[in-house]
Design a protein around this motif. Structure first.
Motif, PDB file in Angstrom:
ATOM      1  N   THR A   1      30.046  76.219  63.347  1.00 48.97           N
ATOM      2  CA  THR A   1      29.775  77.884  62.794  1.00 48.97           C
ATOM      3  C   THR A   1      29.308  78.757  63.989  1.00 48.97           C
ATOM      4  OG1 THR A   1      27.830  76.292  61.698  1.00 48.97           O
ATOM      5  CG2 THR A   1      27.598  78.786  61.504  1.00 48.97           C
TER       6      THR A   1
ATOM      7  N   MET B   1      32.791  62.559  65.303  1.00 55.04           N
ATOM      8  CA  MET B   1      32.302  63.087  64.531  1.00 55.04           C
ATOM      9  C   MET B   1      31.280  62.435  64.015  1.00 55.04           C
ATOM     10  SD  MET B   1      29.845  66.414  64.492  1.00 55.04           S
ATOM     11  CE  MET B   1      30.646  67.865  64.415  1.00 55.04           C
TER      12      MET B   1
ATOM     13  N   SER C   1      28.108  70.901  66.232  1.00 56.35           N
ATOM     14  CA  SER C   1      28.033  71.406  64.419  1.00 56.35           C
ATOM     15  C   SER C   1      27.102  72.877  64.979  1.00 56.35           C
ATOM     16  CB  SER C   1      27.606  70.708  63.613  1.00 56.35           C
ATOM     17  OG  SER C   1      26.253  70.505  64.070  1.00 56.35           O
TER      18      SER C   1
ATOM     19  N   THR D   1      23.342  73.532  59.414  1.00 56.45           N
ATOM     20  CA  THR D   1      24.184  73.859  61.059  1.00 56.45           C
ATOM     21  C   THR D   1      24.469  75.611  61.493  1.00 56.45           C
ATOM     22  OG1 THR D   1      25.928  74.077  60.404  1.00 56.45           O
ATOM     23  CG2 THR D   1      25.892  72.399  60.700  1.00 56.45           C
TER      24      THR D   1
END
Length: 834
Positions: free
Chosen positions: A554, A646, A550, A529
């Protein structure tokens, strides 16, 4: 005697060669076996070829020994079984005198199960090729025919070799003929599975699989042919639906799953961990009457299976309805096989007939579950169910719920309250808005049916069919989604504004920030990610930063480390973004208390005030307002991470992949069948409640008595004496994956304890396997030196305490990675702990 103890396999054989042949049939992606000779510490083998090479290389001269067999086991069903196999030498003088009743019984048993079990294993193997690896049917047929030819050639060579040896030994012709008859009786593994029709027929006859049903909506004329042969035929517009009752029958056939679903945990007052803890279930009329009801969570999304830039765009765009059962523990519910398909339809058909027409079979089954219940084989009482939430992105939620779909232009754009754009940018708590209620919503829907112009005043297009489900209301049952609201909405939006502001203030340039992203030391769990470089056009032309959810997650965690020396601590724009990250952390917390809910309410109000003042010329987007409803949503539906989409979005990838090897003539039927076959394979090869374990390379092996004193004491104190002995095999692994979480000896930290809302960090030092079945994590505890509000991270240093933990008993099973700055390690928590 060699027995295979893999799940659902009853194979038994008398020789190591037969055992090796069987392993080739049951071989799969997570295959793992150990050497079958006592005292061998060669470790584990991940391919049959490697295992066979080891046997013939190392133990060929021990064929007369007494092997101790350790069963081949998959990573999802680890168990150890030790069976001694005495070998008796038989010579010509004693051959007729020796009678072994057990041996004869086992041979008869082998004859009885061999053909049936072989065909079943072959069918599952073909299912794996087609539904797991997405190999086209043409290629599957080629594998079948090629394997049959190889089998026949192998049998013929073996038969010729045996006849030659018998002739050289002077064996009687009559005995030779009997042996020949054994070879003639051998059946190739794909007999009765040569074609797609035979494969499907065998699967339907052998396994219980919920078949998709065709639902007819209306008839329309469809053109056929071209030119002079062009004609029009009257055809039904159809979609496909998988009945809930049949799926529940398949699920509840497993006693462990039935026990896990129907045994309801007692919630703890003031602590929110899942759907089943909250007021939505406590005061749900169906659950109040039937406490063991299935708590069903629906989901709807659309999927473009063709090239979005190609000529077929939207022609095969699909709308899919899924559901999960909230009674299942979240760590098992997040598995794709716990997300069940309900409905699949073409989006064009949905637009022509309305989403309610497609949802009707699903709603009818839910009404039956809620009122009379359904009888499930193996369940003594009627099984009831209640719809407690329906998940989707904002557009899909408004479509399903009957609200205004254009949130940017609608006067009342929120599905939870009666907010307008002016009110949303002025009030930042729910107290400033009139909340939608079920009774008021139904009253407004009735008025709209009489006067459609009132829809503008209420922000409602129609009365949703979901309101017909007992105990459910779209006014409170369509939760906000953190993934779409924050990661793909507010955070992405404010991150771009902050970058523009910082570049204008000469804190850094876009080139500098991209260089820091490229050189950042990402942890192994972050590499997939890793956010890409930021395009200059996103700043100069105010374009949205093209990060996935995602990747944005991060970036939100690492951005304070990227700019820690560039942005002053007192900068208000940066402080506003840090508050947004704190909000995200609460939203991602798996356990939330009432005090944390109150803190979230304060943070949202503070952030919105700062955002409005700092970015007064920027649009106050609707997703900023949706955040106002997060605290109350936690109280009603549990932690926001339980209701984000998700995992459901990830489930759509299966249909995207399966469509590449499917027929587009009736794509909804093809994909529905493919999904059901995939689900069948998953339930036949592993249980929904199995812990998924994949083991990495072995570093070294030794016996427990050879361990250092400190490690020996830790292992013995952690395990009971009945589990281990001084001769227990201790295997150290480079990495291991448990339920999707990878533990690797590379900058990995765990949250091993929480005291007074402060975490205890421990660095992973060793991954230990005891007797190839018990997993232990050896860690070194670290001390917290300081918490930085500027980077939202803890600075830590190594301690002296060495501990051992069971990965299945960690309260927060999550891997963290440290960032080194000025020779000091720093760790950022992705969520709040308590």
């Amino acid at each position: 005697m060699f027995r295979c103890h893999q799940r659902g396999c009853s194979f038994v054989c008398l020789s190591i060669n037969d055992y090796l042949r069987h392993l080739r049939v049951v071989n799969h992606d997570n295959f793992c076996c150990f050497c079958c000779y006592e005292g061998c510490t060669a470790g584990e083998f991940h391919t049959v070829a490697a295992f066979k090479s080891h046997i013939y290389r190392t133990h060929y001269d021990r064929s007369e020994d007494n092997p101790e067999l350790i069963q081949a086991s998959s990573s999802t069903d680890i168990a150890i079984s030790t069976v001694n196999h005495p070998v008796t030498a038989i010579n010509d003088e004693t051959q007729d005198a020796i009678v072994n009743p057990d041996l004869e019984a086992d041979i008869n048993r082998l004859k009885g199960i061999d053909v049936v079990e072989q065909k079943r294993s072959s069918a599952l193997f073909l299912l794996r090729l087609k539904e797991i690896h997405h190999i086209p049917q043409v290629a599957v047929d080629s594998v079948v025919h090629g394997s049959q030819e190889l089998f026949q050639q192998t049998v013929q060579r073996l038969k010729a070799g045996v006849r030659l040896k018998l002739a050289e030994a002077g064996i009687e012709e009559s005995l030779s003929q009997e042996i020949n008859s054994v070879f003639e009786d051998l059946m190739d593994p794909y007999t009765g599975l040569e074609t797609e029709y035979l494969q499907n027929a065998y699967i339907r006859e052998t396994f219980k699989i919920p078949e998709p049903k065709e639902i007819k909506l209306n008839r329309c004329y469809v053109s056929k042919g071209s030119g002079e042969k062009r004609s029009y035929e009257l055809q039904w517009s159809t979609f496909h639906y998988v009945p809930i009752k049949e799926t529940l029958t398949m699920i509840l056939n497993d006693p462990e799953i039935k026990r896990a679903i129907l045994d309801r945990n007692v919630p703890v007052e003031g602590i929110y961990t899942d759907f089943s803890d909250e007021s939505n279930t406590k005061f749900h009329p169906v659950i109040a009457e039937h406490p063991n009801s299935l708590q069903i969570v629906g989901y709807y999304d659309e999927l473009e299976i063709c090239n979005p830039l190609g000529s077929k765009v939207k022609k095969h765009k699909l709308g899919l309805v899924f559901y999960t059962i909230a009674n299942i523990h979240p760590k098992y519910r997040s598995n794709f096989k716990a997300i069940f398909l309900s409905t699949i339809a073409n989006v064009t058909l949905i637009e022509e007939n309305g989403i309610d027409a497609v949802l009707k079979p699903f709603v009818d089954d839910l009404k039956t579950l809620a009122t009379t219940g359904v009888s499930i084989e193996g369940c003594e009482e009627q099984v009831h169910g209640a719809l407690i939430a329906f998940l989707a992105d904002n557009l899909a939620s408004h479509t399903v719920g009957g609200f205004k779909e254009s949130m940017s232009f609608a006067r009342h754009f929120c599905r939870s309250c009666m907010a307008t754009k002016e009110m949303a940018s002025r009030y930042f708590t729910e107290d400033g808005f009139i909340m939608r209620t079920h009774d008021e919503h139904m009253k407004q829907c009735a008025e709209i049916e009489k006067d459609p112009l009132l829809s503008v005043n209420y922000g409602i297009n129609r009365n949703s069919i979901l309101n017909a489900v007992p105990g459910f209301s779209v006014a409170s049952g369509l939760p906000q989604d953190v993934m779409h609201d924050l990661l793909e909405g507010v955070i992405n939006y404010e991150f771009r504004l902050l970058l523009t502001y910082c570049i204008q203030r000469n804190y850094f340039t876009i080139i500098q920030i991209n260089e820091r992203i490229k050189s950042f030391d990402f942890g192994y769990s972050q590499t997939s990610t890793k956010p890409p470089e930021i395009s200059t056009r996103c700043i100069t032309e105010q374009m949205k930063i093209r990060y996935s959810a995602s990747e944005m997650l991060t970036m939100a965690h690492i951005f304070p480390h990227l700019v820690r020396d560039k942005i002053p601590e007192s900068d208000q724009n940066y402080q506003c973004f840090l508050i947004l990250i704190k909000i995200l952390k609460i939203c991602l917390s798996p356990v939330i208390t009432n005090s944390l809910v109150s803190f979230l309410r304060v943070l949202i109000e503070e952030h919105h005030h700062m955002f409005r003042d700092l970015y007064c010329n920027e649009s106050f987007i609707p997703k900023l307002h949706f955040m106002v409803h997060y605290p109350q949503q936690i109280i009603r539906h549990g932690p926001l991470i339980r209701s984000w989409t998700m995992r459901h979005e990830g489930k759509l990838n299966f249909f995207k992949q399966a469509s590449k090897s499917s027929n587009f003539k009736n794509i909804t039927l093809s994909l529905a069948r493919r999904h059901q076959l995939w689900l069948l394979y998953q339930f036949q090869t592993s249980s929904l409640l199995d812990n998924e374990i994949i083991r990495g390379p072995i570093i070294r092996c030794n016996q427990l008595c050879e361990e250092e004193t400190e490690t020996l004491t830790l292992i013995k104190n952690h395990l009971t004496s009945c589990c281990i002995s001084n001769h227990s095999l201790i295997t150290r692994l480079k990495w291991i994956k448990v339920n999707g979480l990878k533990y690797l000896l590379n900058n990995a930290y765990l949250i091993t304890a929480v005291e007074e809302d402060e975490p205890t960090f421990s660095k992973l030092m060793d991954i230990i396997l005891v007797d190839s079945s018990i997993i232990l994590l050896q860690t070194l505890q670290y001390n917290i030196l300081h918490y930085s509000e500027h980077t939202l991270s803890y600075s830590i240093s190594p301690g002296q305490t060495i501990e051992i933990f069971d990965p299945f008993n960690l309260k927060y099973p999550f891997v963290l990675h440290s960032v080194k700055y000025l020779s000091v390690d720093h760790i950022t928590l992705p969520f709040y702990v308590n």
